[in-house]
Write a protein that holds these residues in place. Structure first.
Motif, PDB file in Angstrom:
ATOM      1  N   ALA A  73       0.830  -1.213   0.000  1.00  0.00           N
ATOM      2  CA  ALA A  73       0.000   0.000   0.000  1.00  0.00           C
ATOM      3  C   ALA A  73       0.864   1.262   0.000  1.00  0.00           C
ATOM      4  O   ALA A  73       0.597   2.201  -0.760  1.00  0.00           O
ATOM      5  CB  ALA A  73      -0.935  -0.004   1.215  1.00  0.00           C
ATOM      6  N   TYR A  89      -4.591   4.154  -0.773  1.00  0.00           N
ATOM      7  CA  TYR A  89      -4.607   3.662   0.603  1.00  0.00           C
ATOM      8  C   TYR A  89      -4.426   4.749   1.665  1.00  0.00           C
ATOM      9  O   TYR A  89      -4.402   4.450   2.856  1.00  0.00           O
ATOM     10  CB  TYR A  89      -3.530   2.586   0.784  1.00  0.00           C
ATOM     11  CG  TYR A  89      -3.769   1.375  -0.082  1.00  0.00           C
ATOM     12  CD1 TYR A  89      -4.673   0.393   0.299  1.00  0.00           C
ATOM     13  CD2 TYR A  89      -3.103   1.230  -1.293  1.00  0.00           C
ATOM     14  CE1 TYR A  89      -4.905  -0.718  -0.499  1.00  0.00           C
ATOM     15  CE2 TYR A  89      -3.326   0.119  -2.104  1.00  0.00           C
ATOM     16  CZ  TYR A  89      -4.231  -0.842  -1.695  1.00  0.00           C
ATOM     17  OH  TYR A  89      -4.456  -1.942  -2.492  1.00  0.00           O
ATOM     18  N   ARG A 118      -7.928   0.012   3.486  1.00  0.00           N
ATOM     19  CA  ARG A 118      -6.840  -0.032   4.475  1.00  0.00           C
ATOM     20  C   ARG A 118      -6.945  -1.310   5.315  1.00  0.00           C
ATOM     21  O   ARG A 118      -5.944  -1.971   5.575  1.00  0.00           O
ATOM     22  CB  ARG A 118      -6.879   1.211   5.366  1.00  0.00           C
ATOM     23  CG  ARG A 118      -6.476   2.487   4.635  1.00  0.00           C
ATOM     24  CD  ARG A 118      -6.617   3.714   5.512  1.00  0.00           C
ATOM     25  NE  ARG A 118      -5.720   3.675   6.658  1.00  0.00           N
ATOM     26  CZ  ARG A 118      -4.453   4.084   6.644  1.00  0.00           C
ATOM     27  NH1 ARG A 118      -3.927   4.578   5.547  1.00  0.00           N
ATOM     28  NH2 ARG A 118      -3.706   4.006   7.730  1.00  0.00           N
TER      29      ARG A 118
END
Length: 139
Positions: A73, A89, A118
């Protein structure tokens, strides 16, 4: 040597290792070294094409359990923001103002589903992360 020179030396050596042996695994080099490899790639903003090319290796590392999902991410968002695109993210900030206690995310895609994305990669909710960022800054 300054930090940028050290980063370049480390990056060049990592490139040699990847060319010669392929992308490292946790079994081969250990968890701490894998984190170091991620950080070298994450901080390769001066070599963005190579940095972007490593995203597939990080993604594979996550799938194999060699790295955690948030590594992917962080790198994904960094590449997007560096390329003038929106992050996915919420790992990159436009502004962190400790005096006024405000944290402003860099442009983020589909903000309504941010916490769900997330969570899928093992990250804390964005509001908690913003508070964490404010507390972790030097006083």
């Amino acid at each position: 040597l300054d930090a940028m020179s050290i980063d370049k030396i480390n990056r060049d050596r990592l490139k040699e290792i990847i060319d010669q042996f392929g992308f490292p695994t946790k079994q081969l080099v250990g968890k701490d070294a894998m984190q170091g490899i991620f950080l070298m790639i994450q901080h390769s903003d001066n070599d963005r094409e190579w940095q972007k090319g490593q995203l597939v290796n990080i993604e594979r590392g996550v799938k194999q359990g060699d790295m955690d999902g948030q590594s992917y991410a962080y790198l994904y968002d960094r590449i997007k923001i560096n390329g003038g695109e929106k992050q996915l993210y919420g790992t990159q900030f436009k502004n962190v103002d400790q005096i006024n206690k405000t944290v402003e995310l860099a442009e983020t895609e589909d903000i309504e589903n941010l916490d769900m994305r997330r969570m899928e990669v093992g990250m804390m909710p964005i509001e908690m992360y913003k508070q964490f960022m404010l507390r972790s800054l030097p006083k």
